[in-house]
Design a protein around this motif. Structure first.
Motif, PDB file in Angstrom:
ATOM      1  N   SER A 412     -10.061  -5.612  14.639  1.00  0.00           N
ATOM      2  CA  SER A 412      -9.975  -7.063  14.503  1.00  0.00           C
ATOM      3  C   SER A 412     -10.766  -7.593  13.317  1.00  0.00           C
ATOM      4  N   ASP A 413     -11.423  -6.703  12.588  1.00  0.00           N
ATOM      5  CA  ASP A 413     -12.260  -7.116  11.463  1.00  0.00           C
ATOM      6  C   ASP A 413     -11.416  -7.205  10.202  1.00  0.00           C
ATOM      7  N   PRO A 414     -11.310  -8.390   9.569  1.00  0.00           N
ATOM      8  CA  PRO A 414     -10.502  -8.529   8.354  1.00  0.00           C
ATOM      9  C   PRO A 414     -11.029  -7.713   7.187  1.00  0.00           C
ATOM     10  N   HIS A 415     -12.322  -7.316   7.227  1.00  0.00           N
ATOM     11  CA  HIS A 415     -12.867  -6.499   6.147  1.00  0.00           C
ATOM     12  C   HIS A 415     -12.112  -5.185   6.032  1.00  0.00           C
ATOM     13  N   PHE A 416     -11.808  -4.565   7.157  1.00  0.00           N
ATOM     14  CA  PHE A 416     -11.139  -3.272   7.128  1.00  0.00           C
ATOM     15  C   PHE A 416      -9.693  -3.415   6.664  1.00  0.00           C
ATOM     16  N   SER A 417      -8.990  -4.424   7.182  1.00  0.00           N
ATOM     17  CA  SER A 417      -7.609  -4.618   6.757  1.00  0.00           C
ATOM     18  C   SER A 417      -7.562  -4.988   5.286  1.00  0.00           C
ATOM     19  N   GLY A 418      -8.584  -5.700   4.801  1.00  0.00           N
ATOM     20  CA  GLY A 418      -8.643  -6.044   3.386  1.00  0.00           C
ATOM     21  C   GLY A 418      -8.801  -4.839   2.496  1.00  0.00           C
ATOM     22  N   TYR A 419      -9.524  -3.823   2.994  1.00  0.00           N
ATOM     23  CA  TYR A 419      -9.742  -2.639   2.166  1.00  0.00           C
ATOM     24  C   TYR A 419      -8.554  -1.683   2.190  1.00  0.00           C
ATOM     25  N   GLN A 420      -7.613  -1.855   3.096  1.00  0.00           N
ATOM     26  CA  GLN A 420      -6.522  -0.901   3.228  1.00  0.00           C
ATOM     27  C   GLN A 420      -5.678  -0.791   1.965  1.00  0.00           C
ATOM     28  N   LYS A 421      -5.624  -1.859   1.172  1.00  0.00           N
ATOM     29  CA  LYS A 421      -4.850  -1.793  -0.066  1.00  0.00           C
ATOM     30  C   LYS A 421      -5.459  -0.794  -1.057  1.00  0.00           C
ATOM     31  N   HIS A 422      -6.735  -0.419  -0.835  1.00  0.00           N
ATOM     32  CA  HIS A 422      -7.377   0.578  -1.693  1.00  0.00           C
ATOM     33  C   HIS A 422      -7.034   2.007  -1.275  1.00  0.00           C
ATOM     34  N   ASN A 423      -6.187   2.174  -0.264  1.00  0.00           N
ATOM     35  CA  ASN A 423      -5.743   3.522   0.094  1.00  0.00           C
ATOM     36  C   ASN A 423      -4.997   4.174  -1.054  1.00  0.00           C
ATOM     37  N   ALA A 424      -4.416   3.365  -1.944  1.00  0.00           N
ATOM     38  CA  ALA A 424      -3.708   3.878  -3.124  1.00  0.00           C
ATOM     39  C   ALA A 424      -4.635   3.908  -4.336  1.00  0.00           C
ATOM     40  N   PHE A 425      -5.937   4.071  -4.097  1.00  0.00           N
ATOM     41  CA  PHE A 425      -6.919   4.043  -5.190  1.00  0.00           C
ATOM     42  C   PHE A 425      -6.619   5.097  -6.254  1.00  0.00           C
ATOM     43  N   ARG A 426      -6.177   6.281  -5.848  1.00  0.00           N
ATOM     44  CA  ARG A 426      -5.888   7.345  -6.805  1.00  0.00           C
ATOM     45  C   ARG A 426      -4.827   6.899  -7.812  1.00  0.00           C
ATOM     46  N   GLU A 427      -3.737   6.332  -7.310  1.00  0.00           N
ATOM     47  CA  GLU A 427      -2.660   5.904  -8.193  1.00  0.00           C
ATOM     48  C   GLU A 427      -3.125   4.794  -9.132  1.00  0.00           C
ATOM     49  N   LYS A 428      -3.906   3.866  -8.599  1.00  0.00           N
ATOM     50  CA  LYS A 428      -4.395   2.759  -9.413  1.00  0.00           C
ATOM     51  C   LYS A 428      -5.417   3.233 -10.441  1.00  0.00           C
ATOM     52  N   TYR A 429      -6.185   4.234 -10.063  1.00  0.00           N
ATOM     53  CA  TYR A 429      -7.193   4.778 -10.973  1.00  0.00           C
ATOM     54  C   TYR A 429      -6.535   5.351 -12.218  1.00  0.00           C
ATOM     55  N   PHE A 430      -5.461   6.104 -12.047  1.00  0.00           N
ATOM     56  CA  PHE A 430      -4.815   6.763 -13.173  1.00  0.00           C
ATOM     57  C   PHE A 430      -3.863   5.845 -13.930  1.00  0.00           C
ATOM     58  N   SER A 431      -3.279   4.884 -13.249  1.00  0.00           N
ATOM     59  CA  SER A 431      -2.308   4.024 -13.922  1.00  0.00           C
ATOM     60  C   SER A 431      -2.945   2.788 -14.544  1.00  0.00           C
ATOM     61  N   GLY A 432      -3.948   2.247 -13.864  1.00  0.00           N
ATOM     62  CA  GLY A 432      -4.550   1.007 -14.332  1.00  0.00           C
ATOM     63  C   GLY A 432      -3.740  -0.201 -13.921  1.00  0.00           C
ATOM     64  N   LEU A 433      -2.544   0.046 -13.373  1.00  0.00           N
ATOM     65  CA  LEU A 433      -1.686  -1.057 -12.958  1.00  0.00           C
ATOM     66  C   LEU A 433      -0.733  -0.567 -11.887  1.00  0.00           C
ATOM     67  N   ASN A 434      -0.736  -1.221 -10.764  1.00  0.00           N
ATOM     68  CA  ASN A 434       0.168  -0.854  -9.688  1.00  0.00           C
ATOM     69  C   ASN A 434       1.502  -1.580  -9.907  1.00  0.00           C
ATOM     70  N   LYS A 435       2.399  -0.918 -10.650  1.00  0.00           N
ATOM     71  CA  LYS A 435       3.642  -1.574 -11.036  1.00  0.00           C
ATOM     72  C   LYS A 435       4.510  -1.904  -9.826  1.00  0.00           C
ATOM     73  N   ARG A 436       4.527  -0.980  -8.874  1.00  0.00           N
ATOM     74  CA  ARG A 436       5.343  -1.223  -7.692  1.00  0.00           C
ATOM     75  C   ARG A 436       4.857  -2.456  -6.956  1.00  0.00           C
ATOM     76  N   SER A 437       3.546  -2.583  -6.853  1.00  0.00           N
ATOM     77  CA  SER A 437       2.984  -3.749  -6.174  1.00  0.00           C
ATOM     78  C   SER A 437       3.346  -5.015  -6.919  1.00  0.00           C
ATOM     79  N   GLY A 438       3.322  -4.937  -8.258  1.00  0.00           N
ATOM     80  CA  GLY A 438       3.676  -6.096  -9.060  1.00  0.00           C
ATOM     81  C   GLY A 438       5.113  -6.520  -8.836  1.00  0.00           C
ATOM     82  N   LYS A 439       6.034  -5.532  -8.750  1.00  0.00           N
ATOM     83  CA  LYS A 439       7.439  -5.846  -8.497  1.00  0.00           C
ATOM     84  C   LYS A 439       7.621  -6.457  -7.115  1.00  0.00           C
ATOM     85  N   ASP A 440       6.910  -5.894  -6.138  1.00  0.00           N
ATOM     86  CA  ASP A 440       7.009  -6.418  -4.785  1.00  0.00           C
ATOM     87  C   ASP A 440       6.539  -7.866  -4.718  1.00  0.00           C
ATOM     88  N   ASP A 441       5.443  -8.143  -5.479  1.00  0.00           N
ATOM     89  CA  ASP A 441       4.922  -9.500  -5.482  1.00  0.00           C
ATOM     90  C   ASP A 441       5.934 -10.464  -6.089  1.00  0.00           C
TER      91      ASP A 441
END
Length: 449
Positions: A412-441
């Motif tokens: 029930s803690d929003p802190h944990f759900s907020g951090y879940q988007k960092h599960n893709a940290f590896r991809e973001k680290y190497f790309s510098g830009l989450n293109k898929r996320s940008g398209k989804d947005d």
């Protein structure tokens, strides 16, 4: 006397240049220029300063501040107004002294340094100059800003004071990973290891645990301060010092390359409890408060995979069948959920958890730092990894024993759900830009959702 010193004296801390990018929480030092290596603090005693410098690897030296100003003219005015009774004990006949000149962001010739020292002849020194073994050391410190491409002719600020103590910068050299017997691809460097040990307030006879121990760099720094150390890791080869070596021109690890050998190298083998192969997501310890500190650097999926034992398949082999356990992905948000729950159950009251939290900077906010009902957040410091990623050094203290529902608080803690988007940290680290996320947005905006 100590009380008057605490209220009247100012102390100047000279930070090491390589630690300026290690950003301390501004709320703790709101009155300090965070980009400057010179920090002026009040309300301390000499004992306070010495106790800090006895542990610090971030500070070069600490001084009793006698004068300061934006120019040498202002410095002179400041020094001449400093109480004579505070100066005189260090300037009497029969004493010996020397004056050093430190500059930040500019290198001065020897002749220039001598000229600056000679210009301070207005100070009433009556003792003898002794450059090798003086009773008292004084320092003139000049700050030329932080832009190496635009160094001013004159310093932005100048300080003068009496040396109180030097920091423990020598530990970074003497414990350097370059000269360590057993290392791996992700061995924590000595400076950061000692910073983490200091954040955990590790002291003599503490029991310290690292659940992602790797090659044991954090155990080495904690054992230096007299703590008993132990750890676990899911990697069998690392724990047993087997497999390919991380050293250049060495294919395989030697028979004595292991964590125990590292502590033996630094004379702290007697503080080594043990390490074992274990999955951090699985309970292996009895339900009791065992550790004075838990210090760790969990894998981010960059150079070490984030794995745990288990399988997504429904078929499970019988317990008596001998086999190597399969592994599955271990999401970063799950790693920190398990880590905080483990710490809440196995830290003693007042014990500290210190760990690194990797973040994608464009998406980061303080509300994303995972919390737990039994742990109080002490500090949150940043170390830059790239223009778009960093890791936060999180320090927490156990304030109460866990209750039955505390282990489910993250649901029930929003802190944990907020951090879940960092599960893709590896991809973001190497790309510098989450293109898929940008398209989804973009699609979400178009659809109005």
């Amino acid at each position: 006397m100590a009380a008057s010193n605490r209220s009247c004296l100012q102390y100047l801390f000279h930070l090491a240049h390589d630690n300026l990018e290690f950003r301390l929480p501004v709320t703790l030092f709101s009155h300090i220029q965070m980009s400057s290596p010179f920090w002026c603090l009040e309300g301390l005693s000499v004992e306070d300063v010495c106790s800090v410098m006895d542990r610090s690897v971030c500070a070069k030296s600490a001084f009793e501040l006698w004068g300061h100003g934006q120019s040498h003219s202002e410095l002179r005015t400041s020094l001449l107004s400093y109480p004579q009774e505070k100066m005189s004990p260090y300037m009497q006949k029969g004493s010996s002294y020397k004056i050093n000149v430190y500059t930040f962001n500019k290198t001065l010739l020897f002749e220039e340094r001598i000229k600056k020292i000679d210009a301070m002849d207005y100070l009433p020194f009556q003792g003898t100059v002794n450059l090798k073994n003086p009773q008292f050391t004084f320092c003139l410190l000049e700050d030329y800003g932080t832009d190496p491409n635009n160094i001013p002719e004159l310093p932005n600020y100048v300080y003068f004071g009496r040396l109180i103590a030097d920091g423990q910068r020598e530990l970074i050299r003497s414990y350097s990973v370059k000269n360590r017997h057993f290392i791996g691809n992700t061995s924590m460097d000595a400076g950061l290891s000692f910073i983490m040990a200091n954040h955990a307030m590790v002291k003599e006879n503490d029991l310290v645990f690292d659940p992602f121990v790797g090659t044991g760099s954090l155990l080495v720094s904690c054992s230096h301060f007299g703590a008993y150390v132990c750890g676990t890791d899911i990697d069998y080869n690392t724990i047993h010092g087997k497999g390919r070596s991380s050293r250049k021109n060495q294919k395989w690890r030697g028979p004595d390359e292991n964590i125990r050998a590292n502590l033996r190298q630094y004379g702290t083998e007697s503080m080594y409890v043990d390490v074992m192969v274990s999955d951090a997501s699985k309970p292996v310890w009895r339900n009791a408060a065992l550790f004075d500190a838990i210090i760790t650097d969990p894998p981010y999926g960059i150079r070490e995979s984030t794995r745990r034992t288990g399988s997504h398949k429904d078929t499970i082999k019988s317990p008596d069948e001998s086999h190597v356990p399969v592994s599955q992905a271990y999401h970063l948000s799950d790693i920190f959920t398990d880590l905080l729950n483990f710490s809440a159950h196995h830290l003693v009251l007042g014990g500290r958890l210190v760990y690194w939290l990797p973040v994608y900077r464009p998406e980061y906010c303080e509300e994303m730092v995972p919390l737990h009902p039994c742990l109080r957040l002490i500090s949150n410091c940043e170390q830059m990894l790239s223009s778009h990623t960093s890791r936060r050094l999180i320090t927490m203290e156990k304030i109460k024993e866990p209750e039955e529902l505390d282990s489910l608080a993250h649901l029930s803690d929003p802190h944990f759900s907020g951090y879940q988007k960092h599960n893709a940290f590896r991809e973001k680290y190497f790309s510098g830009l989450n293109k898929r996320s940008g398209k989804d947005d973009t699609k979400a905006d178009v659809s109005g959702k």
